[in-house]
Design an enzyme around this catalytic site. Structure first.
Site, PDB file in Angstrom:
ATOM      1  N   ASP A 151     -11.996  10.362  -6.807  1.00 18.16           N
ATOM      2  CA  ASP A 151     -11.555   9.208  -7.596  1.00 18.16           C
ATOM      3  C   ASP A 151     -11.929   9.488  -9.052  1.00 18.16           C
ATOM      4  OD1 ASP A 151     -11.889   5.571  -7.124  1.00 18.16           O
ATOM      5  OD2 ASP A 151     -10.805   6.792  -8.606  1.00 18.16           O
TER       6      ASP A 151
ATOM      7  N   ARG B  10       0.850  -1.201   0.000  1.00 19.08           N
ATOM      8  CA  ARG B  10       0.000   0.000   0.000  1.00 19.08           C
ATOM      9  C   ARG B  10       0.884   1.248   0.000  1.00 19.08           C
ATOM     10  NH1 ARG B  10      -4.685   0.898  -1.732  1.00 19.08           N
ATOM     11  NH2 ARG B  10      -5.655  -0.711  -0.465  1.00 19.08           N
TER      12      ARG B  10
ATOM     13  N   ARG C 216       1.196  -6.384  -9.903  1.00 24.05           N
ATOM     14  CA  ARG C 216       1.563  -5.744  -8.625  1.00 24.05           C
ATOM     15  C   ARG C 216       1.674  -6.738  -7.473  1.00 24.05           C
ATOM     16  NH1 ARG C 216      -3.337  -2.483  -5.592  1.00 24.05           N
ATOM     17  NH2 ARG C 216      -4.936  -4.101  -5.753  1.00 24.05           N
TER      18      ARG C 216
ATOM     19  N   GLU D 118      -1.852   9.267 -10.888  1.00 18.99           N
ATOM     20  CA  GLU D 118      -1.449   7.997 -11.499  1.00 18.99           C
ATOM     21  C   GLU D 118      -1.316   8.123 -13.017  1.00 18.99           C
ATOM     22  OE1 GLU D 118      -4.434   5.205 -10.121  1.00 18.99           O
ATOM     23  OE2 GLU D 118      -4.654   6.460  -8.322  1.00 18.99           O
TER      24      GLU D 118
ATOM     25  N   HIS E  89       0.623   3.494 -10.432  1.00 20.18           N
ATOM     26  CA  HIS E  89      -0.360   4.024  -9.471  1.00 20.18           C
ATOM     27  C   HIS E  89       0.355   4.757  -8.326  1.00 20.18           C
ATOM     28  CE1 HIS E  89      -3.608   3.916  -6.506  1.00 20.18           C
ATOM     29  NE2 HIS E  89      -4.415   3.250  -7.292  1.00 20.18           N
TER      30      HIS E  89
HETATM   31  O1  TA6 Z   1      -6.728   4.525  -8.586  1.00 22.34           O
HETATM   32  C1  TA6 Z   1      -7.825   4.715  -7.752  1.00 22.34           C
HETATM   33  C2  TA6 Z   1      -8.398   3.359  -7.373  1.00 22.34           C
HETATM   34  O2  TA6 Z   1      -8.887   2.672  -8.505  1.00 22.34           O
HETATM   35  C3  TA6 Z   1      -9.462   3.584  -6.302  1.00 22.34           C
HETATM   36  O3  TA6 Z   1     -10.746   3.283  -6.797  1.00 22.34           O
HETATM   37  C4  TA6 Z   1      -9.030   2.666  -5.162  1.00 22.34           C
HETATM   38  O4  TA6 Z   1      -9.639   1.415  -5.277  1.00 22.34           O
HETATM   39  C5  TA6 Z   1      -7.516   2.625  -5.377  1.00 22.34           C
HETATM   40  O5  TA6 Z   1      -7.373   2.540  -6.783  1.00 22.34           O
HETATM   41  C6  TA6 Z   1      -6.785   1.562  -4.610  1.00 22.34           C
HETATM   42  O6  TA6 Z   1      -7.133   0.303  -5.115  1.00 22.34           O
HETATM   43  P1  TA6 Z   1      -6.592  -0.971  -4.261  1.00 22.34           P
HETATM   44  O7  TA6 Z   1      -7.060  -2.168  -5.020  1.00 22.34           O
HETATM   45  O8  TA6 Z   1      -5.105  -0.848  -4.211  1.00 22.34           O
HETATM   46  O9  TA6 Z   1      -7.196  -0.811  -2.899  1.00 22.34           O
END
Ligand code: TA6
Length: 300
Positions: free
Chosen positions: A215, A76, A101, A274, A171
């Protein structure tokens, strides 16, 4: 291309630039330390977890204090490599943001750059784990430049006999003084898909500011976005290539509380800008064709 799997027992020492180390959760990672910057790159996910220029008092990338540090689990923060689908647009039951990932990437080498930076190359091929969700043979390379700036290039090669369409993103999670006090410039005038309002298409007027969970997939966004952080008196330039969409995200209060690997109060210290191929900005590659999705991250 011969694969060089670096045995754990041989710490790689490239002229003092980098070495193979054991990171949180005893995960194998590469510590880069040169005269210009320091970085930590995990083989789990090909994940840049840390980047800090020598002349900056603070890390550029944000990582959660609650992150999982387990093989096969997404880290994360840092820069997750989302491929071959963005978000939950993959096959039914497949993991969000694709297979890359959470895959174990392999080390392909390092070299010293003329400016004193360090080049790191990782690779990922279609292996059993990937084939469970993605049946098309592929090869990925992640080429990193760690120096005055951080350069990340995801090189995708379609090894299938048929054309393949993919989405994805670098991301990137950025460390900020307070998300409520920063603005993202460079997206003015772009249309965006509001993921929190039934994917309604809207127009960005002025800089992006965070006043609630945010978002958005910005479409046809230009080359550079800037994260202007008045609190830390710094501006982070996010310059992309091979990408026609930019995703901006902050989970705010409620979503942060719903994520087990995200501290309830951590949302104030980060924002995501991102570098994507998301939504309509999917990438189609014919047999043998390649594409590079890249970003250069620099503190002004
Ligand atoms: O990039 C934004 C997003 O798609 C959000 O909707 C949120 O889900 C974030 O990515 C993180 O996703 P994850 O699967 O890492 O919790």
């Amino acid at each position: 291309m011969p694969r060089t799997i670096l045995a754990m027992s041989h710490p790689l020492d490239l002229a003092g630039h980098c070495r193979l180390a054991t990171g949180p959760g005893d995960l194998p990672c590469i510590h880069v330390a040169n005269d210009l910057a320091a970085a930590e790159i995990h083989l789990n996910g090909g994940h840049v977890a840390h980047y800090q220029p020598r002349n900056d008092a603070r890390p550029v990338l944000w990582t959660s204090g609650r992150s999982h540090w387990e093989a096969g689990q997404p880290i994360r923060g840092g820069i997750p490599v989302c491929w071959p689908w963005f978000g939950d647009s993959g096959p039914e039951g497949a993991p969000a943001h694709g297979i890359a990932r959470t895959a174990r990437w392999h080390w392909l080498g390092a070299s010293a750059l003329a400016d004193g930076g360090t080049r790191i190359e990782l690779g990922l091929e279609d292996e059993a784990g990937a084939r469970r969700w993605w049946l098309h043979p592929f090869s990925l390379r992640l080429v990193l430049g760690v120096g005055h700036a951080l350069d990340v290039a995801l090189q995708v090669r379609n090894r299938a006999a048929e054309a393949v369409t993919w989405t994805g993103a670098l991301h990137s999670y950025f460390a900020v003084s307070d998300a409520r006090a920063v603005r993202v410039e460079g997206l003015e005038g772009c249309s965006y898909i509001d993921r929190l309002d039934h994917d309604a298409v809207k127009l960005q007027t002025g800089p992006v500011r965070f006043r609630a969970e945010t978002d958005r997939i910005y479409r046809d966004s230009g080359a550079t976005a800037w994260i202007v952080d008045e609190g830390w008196k710094r501006r982070i330039a996010v310059t992309k290539r091979g990408s026609g969409s930019t995703v901006v995200w902050n989970p705010w209060v409620a979503k942060s509380a719903r994520m087990p690997d995200f501290g309830d109060d951590e949302w104030t210290g980060m924002c995501c800008v991102e570098t994507a191929r998301a939504g309509e900005d999917a990438c189609t590659l014919g047999p043998g064709e390649g594409h590079e999705l890249g970003v250069t991250i620099a503190v002004d």
